[in-house]
Write a protein that holds these residues in place. Structure first.
Motif, PDB file in Angstrom:
ATOM      1  N   LEU A  75      -1.311  -5.201  -8.678  1.00  0.00           N
ATOM      2  CA  LEU A  75      -0.834  -3.564  -7.745  1.00  0.00           C
ATOM      3  C   LEU A  75      -2.117  -3.476  -7.852  1.00  0.00           C
ATOM      4  N   HIS A  76      -2.109  -2.359  -6.270  1.00  0.00           N
ATOM      5  CA  HIS A  76      -4.073  -1.951  -6.005  1.00  0.00           C
ATOM      6  C   HIS A  76      -3.632  -1.187  -6.961  1.00  0.00           C
ATOM      7  N   PRO A  77      -5.020  -0.256  -6.722  1.00  0.00           N
ATOM      8  CA  PRO A  77      -5.166   0.795  -7.391  1.00  0.00           C
ATOM      9  C   PRO A  77      -4.790   2.245  -7.490  1.00  0.00           C
ATOM     10  N   LEU A  78      -4.313   1.883  -6.330  1.00  0.00           N
ATOM     11  CA  LEU A  78      -3.011   3.072  -5.705  1.00  0.00           C
ATOM     12  C   LEU A  78      -1.749   2.938  -5.870  1.00  0.00           C
ATOM     13  N   GLN A  79      -1.314   1.868  -6.040  1.00  0.00           N
ATOM     14  CA  GLN A  79      -0.053   1.755  -6.121  1.00  0.00           C
ATOM     15  C   GLN A  79       0.264   1.750  -7.828  1.00  0.00           C
ATOM     16  N   GLU A  80      -1.053   1.912  -8.435  1.00  0.00           N
ATOM     17  CA  GLU A  80      -0.605   2.078  -9.994  1.00  0.00           C
ATOM     18  C   GLU A  80      -0.558   3.670 -10.581  1.00  0.00           C
ATOM     19  N   ALA A 110      -0.787   3.719   2.417  1.00  0.00           N
ATOM     20  CA  ALA A 110      -1.193   3.121   3.541  1.00  0.00           C
ATOM     21  C   ALA A 110      -2.266   4.143   4.154  1.00  0.00           C
ATOM     22  N   THR A 111      -1.996   5.920   4.243  1.00  0.00           N
ATOM     23  CA  THR A 111      -2.562   7.164   4.135  1.00  0.00           C
ATOM     24  C   THR A 111      -3.322   7.536   2.810  1.00  0.00           C
ATOM     25  N   ALA A 112      -3.471   6.969   2.245  1.00  0.00           N
ATOM     26  CA  ALA A 112      -4.000   7.310  -0.041  1.00  0.00           C
ATOM     27  C   ALA A 112      -5.068   5.960   0.672  1.00  0.00           C
ATOM     28  N   HIS A 113      -4.508   4.837   1.137  1.00  0.00           N
ATOM     29  CA  HIS A 113      -5.839   3.869   1.660  1.00  0.00           C
ATOM     30  C   HIS A 113      -6.392   4.362   2.101  1.00  0.00           C
ATOM     31  N   ASP A 114      -6.327   5.173   3.417  1.00  0.00           N
ATOM     32  CA  ASP A 114      -6.967   5.183   4.200  1.00  0.00           C
ATOM     33  C   ASP A 114      -8.080   6.322   3.075  1.00  0.00           C
ATOM     34  N   ILE A 115      -7.641   7.255   2.699  1.00  0.00           N
ATOM     35  CA  ILE A 115      -8.280   8.302   1.806  1.00  0.00           C
ATOM     36  C   ILE A 115      -9.041   8.004   1.071  1.00  0.00           C
ATOM     37  N   VAL A 116      -8.792   7.143   0.251  1.00  0.00           N
ATOM     38  CA  VAL A 116      -9.894   6.674  -0.505  1.00  0.00           C
ATOM     39  C   VAL A 116     -10.888   5.640  -0.119  1.00  0.00           C
ATOM     40  N   THR A 117     -10.605   4.779   1.046  1.00  0.00           N
ATOM     41  CA  THR A 117     -11.624   4.374   1.977  1.00  0.00           C
ATOM     42  C   THR A 117     -13.071   4.974   2.741  1.00  0.00           C
ATOM     43  N   ARG A 118     -12.500   5.549   3.822  1.00  0.00           N
ATOM     44  CA  ARG A 118     -13.331   7.321   4.186  1.00  0.00           C
ATOM     45  C   ARG A 118     -13.584   8.010   4.113  1.00  0.00           C
ATOM     46  N   LEU A 119     -12.716   8.389   2.423  1.00  0.00           N
ATOM     47  CA  LEU A 119     -13.725   9.760   2.243  1.00  0.00           C
ATOM     48  C   LEU A 119     -13.733   9.375   1.000  1.00  0.00           C
ATOM     49  N   PRO A 120     -14.439   8.222   0.630  1.00  0.00           N
ATOM     50  CA  PRO A 120     -14.638   8.872  -1.035  1.00  0.00           C
ATOM     51  C   PRO A 120     -15.228   9.158  -2.230  1.00  0.00           C
ATOM     52  N   ASP A 121     -15.893  10.690  -1.168  1.00  0.00           N
ATOM     53  CA  ASP A 121     -16.148  12.331  -1.787  1.00  0.00           C
ATOM     54  C   ASP A 121     -15.249  13.196  -1.430  1.00  0.00           C
ATOM     55  N   ALA A 122     -14.052  13.279  -1.533  1.00  0.00           N
ATOM     56  CA  ALA A 122     -12.405  13.824  -1.021  1.00  0.00           C
ATOM     57  C   ALA A 122     -12.451  14.599  -2.045  1.00  0.00           C
ATOM     58  N   VAL A 146      -0.660  13.940  -5.038  1.00  0.00           N
ATOM     59  CA  VAL A 146      -2.168  14.537  -4.551  1.00  0.00           C
ATOM     60  C   VAL A 146      -2.636  13.878  -6.120  1.00  0.00           C
ATOM     61  N   ARG A 147      -2.286  14.404  -7.103  1.00  0.00           N
ATOM     62  CA  ARG A 147      -2.901  13.813  -8.159  1.00  0.00           C
ATOM     63  C   ARG A 147      -3.307  12.112  -8.509  1.00  0.00           C
ATOM     64  N   ALA A 148      -2.044  11.194  -8.189  1.00  0.00           N
ATOM     65  CA  ALA A 148      -2.789   9.672  -8.179  1.00  0.00           C
ATOM     66  C   ALA A 148      -4.090   9.363  -7.231  1.00  0.00           C
ATOM     67  N   ILE A 149      -3.828   9.592  -6.015  1.00  0.00           N
ATOM     68  CA  ILE A 149      -4.998   9.825  -4.618  1.00  0.00           C
ATOM     69  C   ILE A 149      -6.422  10.337  -6.376  1.00  0.00           C
ATOM     70  N   VAL A 150      -5.942  11.226  -5.966  1.00  0.00           N
ATOM     71  CA  VAL A 150      -7.735  12.153  -6.807  1.00  0.00           C
ATOM     72  C   VAL A 150      -7.554  11.155  -8.121  1.00  0.00           C
ATOM     73  N   ARG A 151      -6.725  10.887  -8.925  1.00  0.00           N
ATOM     74  CA  ARG A 151      -7.599  10.121 -10.251  1.00  0.00           C
ATOM     75  C   ARG A 151      -8.135   9.002  -9.334  1.00  0.00           C
ATOM     76  N   VAL A 152      -7.723   8.047  -8.273  1.00  0.00           N
ATOM     77  CA  VAL A 152      -8.238   6.235  -7.360  1.00  0.00           C
ATOM     78  C   VAL A 152      -9.551   7.369  -7.291  1.00  0.00           C
ATOM     79  N   LEU A 153      -9.885   8.383  -6.346  1.00  0.00           N
ATOM     80  CA  LEU A 153     -11.039   8.835  -6.258  1.00  0.00           C
ATOM     81  C   LEU A 153     -12.326   9.029  -7.434  1.00  0.00           C
ATOM     82  N   ASN A 154     -11.178   9.554  -8.755  1.00  0.00           N
ATOM     83  CA  ASN A 154     -12.397  10.186  -9.698  1.00  0.00           C
ATOM     84  C   ASN A 154     -13.138   8.682 -10.443  1.00  0.00           C
ATOM     85  N   GLU A 155     -12.358   7.301 -10.023  1.00  0.00           N
ATOM     86  CA  GLU A 155     -12.431   6.377 -10.814  1.00  0.00           C
ATOM     87  C   GLU A 155     -13.166   5.578 -10.342  1.00  0.00           C
TER      88      GLU A 155
END
Length: 170
Positions: free
Chosen positions: A87-92, A111-123, A146-155
């Motif tokens: 699984l992709h880290p976002l899926q996990e 799909a949107t979350a993938h865009d966020i973590v790719t395009r906005l790594p400091d979000a 939101v927590r799931a996306i922020v966790r991946v961004l933090n990692e």
């Protein structure tokens, strides 16, 4: 003359050459033409975001894009996020943070979350919430998403700091 148009589209890393009706929606092509049913049809008006996929790396609502518009392009669906059976880290993270309940919005959210973590790594959390505005979820209240996306961004930030040799915050 059949009225069909030949297209060549790369979906999840695999090239497909097909003939489609000129008015066939991308979501129909993905679901019916390629039998990739992870992309959901929600509202048919682009309001809910359940049909969001990545087209040439950017999120698009596939219920408002024609398959012929994807000719020559690259589409990534939720099925294409996992790699080599992992699984992709976002899926996990979505699973770990209970970011899904009924699961209907999940493919578009991912799909949107993938865009966020790719395009906005400091979000931060506020920017993540803003970026999710085009995707509706009736079940979760967005906290887990939101927590799931922020966790991946933090990692990802931690990994960048490690590679840059920056000291870790305690």
């Amino acid at each position: 003359m059949s009225g069909k148009v030949s297209i060549s589209v790369t979906v999840n890393g695999k090239r497909f050459d097909r003939e489609v009706e000129p008015r066939q929606l991308l979501v129909q092509f993905i679901r019916e033409g390629l039998a990739l049913t992870g992309t959901h049809i929600g509202c048919d008006t682009s309001y809910c975001g359940a049909c969001t996929v990545l087209f040439n790396g950017e999120p698009v609502k596939s219920c408002t894009m024609l398959a012929v518009q994807a000719d020559g392009g690259e589409v990534t669906t939720v099925e294409g996020l996992a790699r080599d059976g992992k699984l992709h880290p976002l899926q996990e993270s979505f699973s770990e943070h209970h970011a899904l309940q009924c699961g209907y919005c999940t493919p578009g959210m991912l799909a949107t979350a993938h865009d966020i973590v790719t395009r906005l790594p400091d979000a931060d959390e506020n920017l993540v919430r803003h970026e999710l505005a085009g995707n509706l979820c009736r079940c979760t209240g967005y906290r887990g998403i939101v927590r799931a996306i922020v966790r991946v961004l933090n990692e990802q930030r931690e990994q960048r700091e490690q590679h840059a040799g920056a000291p870790h915050a305690a």
